[in-house]
Design a protein around this motif. Structure first.
Motif, short mmCIF file in Angstrom:
data_model
loop_
_atom_site.label_atom_id
_atom_site.label_comp_id
_atom_site.label_asym_id
_atom_site.label_seq_id
_atom_site.Cartn_x
_atom_site.Cartn_y
_atom_site.Cartn_z
N ASP A 1 42.06 24.70 46.82
CA ASP A 1 41.22 23.85 46.99
C ASP A 1 40.30 24.42 47.42
OD1 ASP A 1 42.18 21.38 45.77
OD2 ASP A 1 42.61 20.54 48.06
N TYR A 2 40.81 25.46 48.28
CA TYR A 2 40.17 26.79 49.16
C TYR A 2 39.63 27.57 48.32
CZ TYR A 2 39.55 30.98 51.50
OH TYR A 2 39.09 32.00 52.29
N ALA A 3 40.13 28.20 46.94
CA ALA A 3 39.48 29.27 45.61
C ALA A 3 38.43 28.11 44.55
CB ALA A 3 40.81 29.54 44.60
N ASN B 1 44.55 32.54 41.85
CA ASN B 1 44.92 33.73 41.11
C ASN B 1 44.31 34.08 41.20
OD1 ASN B 1 47.04 31.90 39.67
ND2 ASN B 1 45.86 31.87 38.06
N ASP B 2 43.32 34.31 41.90
CA ASP B 2 41.97 35.51 41.70
C ASP B 2 42.47 35.92 44.17
OD1 ASP B 2 40.73 35.60 39.94
OD2 ASP B 2 40.17 34.08 40.08
N ILE B 3 42.53 34.58 45.00
CA ILE B 3 43.16 35.00 46.72
C ILE B 3 43.99 35.43 46.52
CG2 ILE B 3 43.29 33.52 48.80
CD1 ILE B 3 40.96 33.49 46.70
N LYS B 4 43.96 36.34 47.30
CA LYS B 4 45.77 37.27 48.02
C LYS B 4 45.50 36.18 49.73
CE LYS B 4 46.37 40.88 47.52
NZ LYS B 4 47.94 41.84 47.34
N HIS C 1 50.30 28.83 59.38
CA HIS C 1 49.30 29.96 59.47
C HIS C 1 49.26 30.82 58.24
CE1 HIS C 1 49.01 30.13 64.16
NE2 HIS C 1 50.43 29.43 63.90
N ILE C 2 47.85 31.20 58.01
CA ILE C 2 47.79 31.12 56.65
C ILE C 2 46.66 32.92 56.76
CG2 ILE C 2 46.89 31.02 53.90
CD1 ILE C 2 46.99 28.11 54.97
N ILE C 3 47.23 33.72 56.23
CA ILE C 3 46.70 34.86 56.31
C ILE C 3 45.25 35.11 55.14
CG2 ILE C 3 45.91 37.31 56.45
CD1 ILE C 3 48.78 36.84 58.25
N VAL C 4 44.40 34.93 54.94
CA VAL C 4 43.99 34.83 53.61
C VAL C 4 43.01 36.26 53.83
CG1 VAL C 4 42.02 34.21 52.21
CG2 VAL C 4 43.51 32.53 53.37
#
Length: 202
Positions: free
Chosen positions: A77-79, A94-97, A181-184
């Motif tokens: 959803d974020y992407a 797939n584009d998000i690290k 916790h998510i690090i983007v």
């Protein structure tokens, strides 16, 4: 920090959309190495905390795997919320690290209502403990037993208690406190496109 003293099978490792058991050193290397052309003051990454409600946590059958599945759905959803394209294609997960980690404990912070409303009692207790210390050092006279009795009474009078103890800063919160916790990374997987949630594309 929660992994300290735990056996390997009980540790929580970082994970991403397709991988599990990613080490902290690999996360640091990947995030720091994915920041080309960013200025010194520009963020290299964004931090997201996902906190399911107590009701949602009660519904989970397998906490660890369900929370991972939930995180991976959130990142899809974020992407999709980036209203832009990369090389003619809509941005996808797939584009998000990103790297995520589940934690199971939360502690009371100084800003929490329970700690703030217990503060007047905490101050009185601290003053009484200082008096006891001064009596022990011979700097003043008084009854240590009487002061200790006052402290016991104040401990019970504090408005916010947990398992019969006054809630203080740093105390673990009871119940299921699982959160993620998510690090983007600011840059996409190719390290060529900036994906800032605060940009005009948001």
């Amino acid at each position: 920090k929660e992994n300290q003293g735990l056996e390997q099978e009980h540790m929580e490792h970082f994970f991403n959309q397709y991988g599990d058991e990613i080490s902290a050193s690999e996360v640091v290397k990947e995030i720091d190495g994915n920041a080309s052309k960013l200025k010194k003051k520009e963020p290299k990454f964004y931090s997201i905390t996902v906190s399911p409600s107590k009701y949602e946590l009660r519904k989970l059958e397998n906490s660890r795997e369900d929370l991972k599945r939930y995180t991976r759905a959130i990142m899809k959803d974020y992407a999709s919320c980036f209203n832009r394209e990369i090389n003619g294609k809509q941005v996808t997960v797939n584009d998000i690290k990103y790297y995520a980690k589940i934690e199971h404990q939360r502690t009371f912070k100084g800003t929490d209502k329970q700690v703030r409303e217990n503060q007047p009692v905490a101050t009185k207790i601290l003053n009484l403990k200082n008096e006891i210390r001064q009596i022990k050092q011979g700097q003043q006279e008084g009854s240590i037993k009487r002061l200790e009795s006052k402290i016991c009474r104040l401990e019970k009078e504090a408005p916010h208690q947990q398992k019969g103890k006054r809630i203080v800063q740093g105390m673990n919160k009871e119940g299921n406190q699982s959160h993620i916790h998510i690090i983007v990374s600011r840059k996409d997987m190719s390290d060529s496109v900036s994906l800032s949630p605060g940009s005009k594309y948001k």
